[in-house]
Design an enzyme around this catalytic site. Structure first.
Site, PDB file in Angstrom:
ATOM      1  N   HIS A   1      45.972 126.144 147.688  1.00 15.99           N
ATOM      2  CA  HIS A   1      45.490 124.849 148.204  1.00 15.99           C
ATOM      3  C   HIS A   1      46.329 124.411 149.402  1.00 15.99           C
ATOM      4  O   HIS A   1      45.807 123.905 150.401  1.00 15.99           O
ATOM      5  CB  HIS A   1      45.563 123.764 147.119  1.00 15.99           C
ATOM      6  CG  HIS A   1      44.455 123.838 146.122  1.00 15.99           C
ATOM      7  ND1 HIS A   1      43.129 123.818 146.473  1.00 15.99           N
ATOM      8  CD2 HIS A   1      44.478 123.925 144.764  1.00 15.99           C
ATOM      9  CE1 HIS A   1      42.381 123.895 145.378  1.00 15.99           C
ATOM     10  NE2 HIS A   1      43.181 123.964 144.317  1.00 15.99           N
TER      11      HIS A   1
ATOM     12  N   HIS B   1      47.032 129.978 142.612  1.00  6.65           N
ATOM     13  CA  HIS B   1      45.880 129.142 142.933  1.00  6.65           C
ATOM     14  C   HIS B   1      46.336 127.825 143.569  1.00  6.65           C
ATOM     15  O   HIS B   1      45.809 127.404 144.599  1.00  6.65           O
ATOM     16  CB  HIS B   1      45.065 128.871 141.663  1.00  6.65           C
ATOM     17  CG  HIS B   1      43.956 127.869 141.838  1.00  6.65           C
ATOM     18  ND1 HIS B   1      42.628 128.230 141.926  1.00  6.65           N
ATOM     19  CD2 HIS B   1      43.990 126.517 141.962  1.00  6.65           C
ATOM     20  CE1 HIS B   1      41.889 127.138 142.097  1.00  6.65           C
ATOM     21  NE2 HIS B   1      42.698 126.075 142.109  1.00  6.65           N
ATOM     22  N   GLU B   2      47.344 127.200 142.967  1.00  2.90           N
ATOM     23  CA  GLU B   2      47.808 125.901 143.489  1.00  2.90           C
ATOM     24  C   GLU B   2      48.385 126.030 144.887  1.00  2.90           C
ATOM     25  O   GLU B   2      48.057 125.257 145.788  1.00  2.90           O
ATOM     26  CB  GLU B   2      48.841 125.290 142.543  1.00  2.90           C
ATOM     27  CG  GLU B   2      48.311 124.945 141.153  1.00  2.90           C
ATOM     28  CD  GLU B   2      47.031 124.120 141.182  1.00  2.90           C
ATOM     29  OE1 GLU B   2      46.830 123.319 142.128  1.00  2.90           O
ATOM     30  OE2 GLU B   2      46.201 124.294 140.262  1.00  2.90           O
TER      31      GLU B   2
HETATM   32 ZN    ZN Z   1      42.451 124.028 142.396  1.00  4.39          ZN
END
Ligand code: ZN
Ligand code: NAG
Ligand code: NAG
Ligand code: CA
Length: 598
Positions: free
Chosen positions: A408, A404-405
């Site tokens: 980004h 998820h990170e």
């Molecule tokens: Zn996030």
């Protein structure tokens, strides 16, 4: 023999033959391209091998042409390649065919240098043709005119020294026929060698031993086994309870041609490399054994900060973020598309921006974050410890959170051209959170049966994970739709709406087109999960700065039009519309199910 019309002839005659006599002192890194010292076996025998420096040249449209005017077909590839290489200044009788093949209009030929008919094991060349044009060539041919060349008749048989060689390499001769080959050495001499395969079926070691045919000494090896290994949570597993594994050579050399440990002109033996630097405080994890072995085993009955656990966590973060680099590179997140690398290896884009991942970062708990400055400045990922359980748990051992990170970073760079300024509105920030969850979801679906998906379950110690509901095609499980945005004003909540829409798009594509387990390395597959990721990544570069849900959806449809000629338009649109993002959805955030003529 054919001849070549060759406008640059005088230019590349100089670059064909390596100048290989070493002068001293050279800086350490001057040997990286030509030497390798291997530490072999339990007794740590050190063997240095040498490969003459290679040259590589690509031509534009006006490169050399086969002057007969015939295109290269079949067996003429052999003679054309040999005559091209000999046109560079090597006698054709000293060039021996190795192998070649056709691929569409391209032909690839591989040859080696020889001396009186005996091949030189480490002096080879390759030529790529397209039709009757030379596209490129590479060469590690050496200038043997002045060299001290060993006599061509062996004076020591390899059988007579085999026991010593087997003992030195800690393995057994495997009955593969030995060959007699020359070997160019770094001092400018050429040795005559018996080349014998030695294997150890217990340790999986497998070498070619180059035994000097006059002295009986072992003077070089080929190592058939590449040896980086990482004890990690495979990226397709969600969290630590699914079990760590030792992965050997997980790097994708198409995306990371210098591997995961190249740093500038050197090679690291730590969790520092061209794509990722994984650290805590100032400390990286060093290999636990020679040959890039990272074997720390995580134990979650102990505190995350335990020394072994910290090493395991840094290794896992290094591994996951490198896989993210490699897979996303294949799907278009390249140097020119503003990716994160220390060196761009001559491929354009701004460099010096590998991802820095701070493991067990002290600045927070129960979370993680990723800062994406513009192309050319490193992305910084901070992974925190979670203190909900006793002992605490480490977010780094929860792959869905790391994925998820990193997403980004990918979405912030691909949207708006690498500025890092284009997911700043509430709505586009929500899309950003949604892509992160959808990316993790994509990694963790492992079959054509799309399952509901929950994120953060392990560190949060809660079966429902850290979001309000599992991502699902079932409305009873997850009822979020475009209309939900009227009630939501926080990026993660908004992100759930988008991630759930993408879950529905994903499931529809996989239902229709099937599932491929090769998703990480085969972006050209036609299965639904691969098509999904193509559209996911393509749409990021297409969509406007600070996109709305409607614009993000349109970017998916445009991506499909461009890459697949609109083949998936109706599948994608129906899935979006099933969650209220139909063609007439607008800025009033009312559900719309219109699918036009689909
Ligand atoms: Zn996030
Ligand atoms: C394989 O390597 C192991 C570990 O070095 C060693 O104990 C064993 O004897 C080797 N096997 C052979 C056939 O040499
Ligand atoms: C190995 O050498 C033997 C004896 O020279 C020969 O008969 C055999 O065909 C060779 N095998 C291979 C696979 O080249
Ligand atoms: Ca970059």
């Amino acid at each position: 023999m054919v001849a070549f019309t060759n406008p640059f002839f005088s230019l590349f005659i100089a670059t064909l033959l390596a100048t290989y006599v070493e002068a001293a002192p050279w800086p350490v890194y001057s040997r990286h391209a030509t030497h390798r010292v291997r530490t072999i076996g339990k007794r740590a025998l050190q063997v240095e091998s040498y490969h003459p420096k290679s040259t590589f040249k690509s031509f534009g449209a006006d490169g050399p042409t086969v002057s007969t005017g015939n295109s290269l077909v079949g067996s003429s590839l052999n003679s054309n390649a040999i005559s091209f290489v000999s046109s560079l200044g090597v006698d054709a009788k000293d060039v021996t065919w190795t192998s070649g093949y056709n691929a569409g209009t391209a032909q690839f030929a591989y040859v080696k240098q020889s001396i009186n008919g005996i091949p030189l094991a480490n002096a080879v060349a390759n030529v790529a043709f397209d039709g009757n044009k030379v596209v490129s060539y590479g060469s590690s041919f050496v200038d043997t005119k002045a060299a001290n060349i060993a006599a061509a008749e062996p004076t020591v048989s390899w059988r007579s020294v085999l026991p010593e060689v087997e003992e030195a390499l800690e393995g057994r001769y495997n009955d593969h026929n030995a060959t007699l080959e020359y070997l160019a050495r770094s001092d400018g001499s050429v040795a005559l060698t018996h080349v014998v395969q030695i294997q150890n079926t217990t340790t999986n070691a497998w070498y070619e031993a180059y035994i000097d045919a006059h002295s009986g000494e072992l003077i070089s090896v080929t190592d058939f086994v590449a040896d980086a290994s990482y004890r990690v949570l495979p990226i397709t597993k969600q969290s630590f309870p699914a079990g760590t594994e030792t992965l050997v050579d997980p790097q994708d050399v198409t995306a990371s041609p210098e591997g995961w440990h190249s740093v500038g002109r050197g090679e690291s033996t730590t969790t520092s490399g061209n794509n990722v630097l994984s650290f805590k405080g100032q400390q990286v994890t060093a290999q636990s054994a020679p040959g890039l072995v990272f074997s720390a085993a995580y134990d979650d009955t102990r505190d995350p900060t335990n020394a072994v656990n910290l090493n395991a966590a840094r290794t896992n973060a290094f591994y996951v973020l490198n896989v993210m680099h490699d897979f996303s590179f294949r799907y278009g997140f390249t140097e020119q598309a503003f990716n994160f690398q220390l060196s761009n290896l001559g491929n354009g884009g701004r460099a010096n921006d590998r991802v820095l991942v701070s493991v067990q970062d002290a600045s927070g708990v129960n979370n993680a974050n990723f800062a994406t400055p513009p192309d050319g400045q490193s992305g910084i990922c901070r992974m925190f410890i979670w203190d909900i359980t006793n002992p605490n748990r480490d977010g780094t051992m929860q792959n869905d959170i790391i994925i998820h990170e990193m997403t980004h970073g990918i979405t912030n760079r691909l949207t708006g051209g690498g500025t890092g300024r284009c997911l700043q509105t509430l709505e586009s920030g929500g899309l950003g959170e949604g892509w992160g969850d959808a990316m993790a979801n994509w990694f963790h679906q492992t079959s054509a049966q799309t399952r509901d998906y929950v994120i953060g379950e392990y560190v949060f110690n809660n079966r429902r994970g850290i979001r309000s509901a599992p991502y699902s095609v079932n409305r009873a499980t997850n009822a979020l739709s475009y209309g939900s945005l009227r009630q939501l004003n926080e990026v993660h909540s908004i992100g759930e709406v988008w991630a759930n829409m993408l879950h529905n798009v994903y499931a529809a594509l996989v239902d229709e087109l099937g599932f491929s387990a090769d998703k990480l390395t085969n972006p050209d597959g036609r299965e639904g999960n691969i098509v999904f990721m193509r559209l996911f990544m393509d749409a990021l570069s297409i969509q406007p700065c600070n996109p709305t849900f409607v614009e993000a959806r349109d970017a998916w449809l445009t991506a499909d039009q461009r890459r697949f000629n609109g083949a998936n338009r109706c599948t994608v649109l129906r899935a979006f519309a099933s969650r209220g993002l139909g063609l007439n959805a607008g800025a009033d955030f009312r559900d719309d199910n219109n699918v036009g003529n689909c």
